[in-house]
Design an enzyme around this catalytic site. Structure first.
Site, PDB file in Angstrom:
ATOM      1  N   LYS A  76       0.821  -1.197   0.000  1.00 25.85           N
ATOM      2  CA  LYS A  76       0.000   0.000   0.000  1.00 25.85           C
ATOM      3  C   LYS A  76       0.860   1.253   0.000  1.00 25.85           C
ATOM      4  CE  LYS A  76      -4.243  -2.007   1.755  1.00 25.85           C
ATOM      5  NZ  LYS A  76      -5.492  -1.629   2.456  1.00 25.85           N
ATOM      6  N   ALA A 190       9.984  -1.022   5.959  1.00 29.38           N
ATOM      7  CA  ALA A 190       8.846  -1.372   5.103  1.00 29.38           C
ATOM      8  C   ALA A 190       9.334  -2.128   3.877  1.00 29.38           C
ATOM      9  CB  ALA A 190       8.106  -0.107   4.677  1.00 29.38           C
ATOM     10  N   GLY A 192       7.977  -3.755  -0.098  1.00 26.86           N
ATOM     11  CA  GLY A 192       7.006  -3.953  -1.156  1.00 26.86           C
ATOM     12  C   GLY A 192       7.760  -4.408  -2.389  1.00 26.86           C
ATOM     13  N   GLY A 203      11.610  -3.260  -3.239  1.00 31.04           N
ATOM     14  CA  GLY A 203      12.381  -3.873  -2.155  1.00 31.04           C
ATOM     15  C   GLY A 203      12.037  -3.331  -0.791  1.00 31.04           C
ATOM     16  N   PHE A 204      13.000  -2.673  -0.135  1.00 34.11           N
ATOM     17  CA  PHE A 204      12.832  -2.293   1.266  1.00 34.11           C
ATOM     18  C   PHE A 204      13.166  -0.824   1.485  1.00 34.11           C
ATOM     19  CE2 PHE A 204      17.298  -3.475   0.896  1.00 34.11           C
ATOM     20  CZ  PHE A 204      17.948  -2.473   1.618  1.00 34.11           C
ATOM     21  N   CYS A 221       1.078   1.880   4.990  1.00 33.66           N
ATOM     22  CA  CYS A 221       0.866   0.487   4.608  1.00 33.66           C
ATOM     23  C   CYS A 221      -0.560   0.018   4.904  1.00 33.66           C
ATOM     24  CB  CYS A 221       1.883  -0.432   5.292  1.00 33.66           C
ATOM     25  SG  CYS A 221       3.589   0.011   4.925  1.00 33.66           S
TER      26      CYS A 221
END
Length: 271
Positions: A76, A190, A192, A203-204, A221
């Site tokens: 998200k 986080a 995705g 990635g992060f 998120c």
């Protein structure tokens, strides 16, 4: 062990605009699919920007109309900006592709990084990324509430009864950036990702020393009952991107460069 390289795209005064990094991701992705380059992790810092994954709901975006870039990753809405180490591993996976296994490897690398800095982190079931866990129920006070800390206290928590509760409209005691003061679960990294043609993208985003109040404009998120934190907040001292970079590369190389990329074995349950 497969070849695995890092590309430091830019930090600080040389931080990289999101669109520039996204274009570079797609270029490297195409080259990796064609076996023209080895597995590659782009590391960088972005100027402040909100990005929304494919599952972002309209009500999770900034209420004030702040621009948001819609992207093709999972997950998200989130924020990127100064003080956050962003990594985009572009890695070819064998078929059948196991997306969850790739996500778990990224989580493993960031959990190990945080541990090296003396911070205990964990996964939270059903919520991607790396978390600092809050107080468990048995550490709350006898009234069932978290102790008052830093001037923030919840006499009752409407989030438990109202799934559409909006923390952005209810003051700092509910702000995601204050989850540490409330001693709640808080995300420190986080994640995705997207896998296209068997090659990973996105990635992060590890919070090193950002202004976490930037997360208060959104529902980070899509999670309303937890918050965000950073290495600096958890350690009570200023941590820099320069300090974290070599540690991140070490653990990413150990986990991604040495990984058995075959899909996980899932045991069949028989009736």
């Amino acid at each position: 062990m497969s070849e695995f390289r890092f590309v430091r795209m830019g930090f600080g005064a040389d931080m990289v605009e999101y669109q520039v990094a996204w274009d570079e991701q797609r270029r490297v992705h195409a080259a990796r699919f064609a076996d023209e380059v080895p597995d590659t992790c782009l590391l960088l810092e972005h100027p402040a920007v909100y990005t929304a994954g494919r599952r972002t709901a309209p009500e999770e975006r900034p209420l004030d109309g702040t621009p948001v870039i819609d992207v093709d990753r999972g997950g998200k809405i989130t924020w990127h900006g100064p003080g956050q180490l962003v990594g985009y591993p572009i890695q070819k996976l064998p078929r059948p592709v196991d997306v969850v296994a790739h996500l778990r490897r990224l989580e493993d690398a960031m959990i190990a990084l945080c541990a090296e800095f003396g911070i205990e982190t964990s996964r939270v079931e059903g919520r991607a990324g790396v978390w600092v866990l809050g107080d468990s129920a048995d550490t709350a006070d006898t009234a069932g509430q978290r102790p008052e800390l830093g001037g923030l206290t919840l006499d009752f928590d409407p989030r438990a009864a109202d799934p559409e509760f909006d923390p952005r409209l209810n003051g700092p005691e509910y702000a995601p950036s204050n989850a540490g003061q409330r001693r709640e679960d808080r995300k420190i990294c986080a994640m995705g990702i997207r896998v296209a043609k068997g090659v990973t993208m996105h990635g992060f985003a590890l919070n090193v020393n950002p202004d976490t109040s930037n997360f208060d404009k959104i529902i980070p998120c899509g999670i309303r009952d937890a918050g965000v934190t950073s290495l600096s907040y958890e350690l009570g001292r200023e941590v820099t991107i320069d300090e974290v970079l070599p540690v991140a590369e070490k653990h990413l190389r150990a986990v991604l460069g040495n990984a058995d990329l075959r899909p996980r074995l899932v045991e069949k349950v028989t009736a």
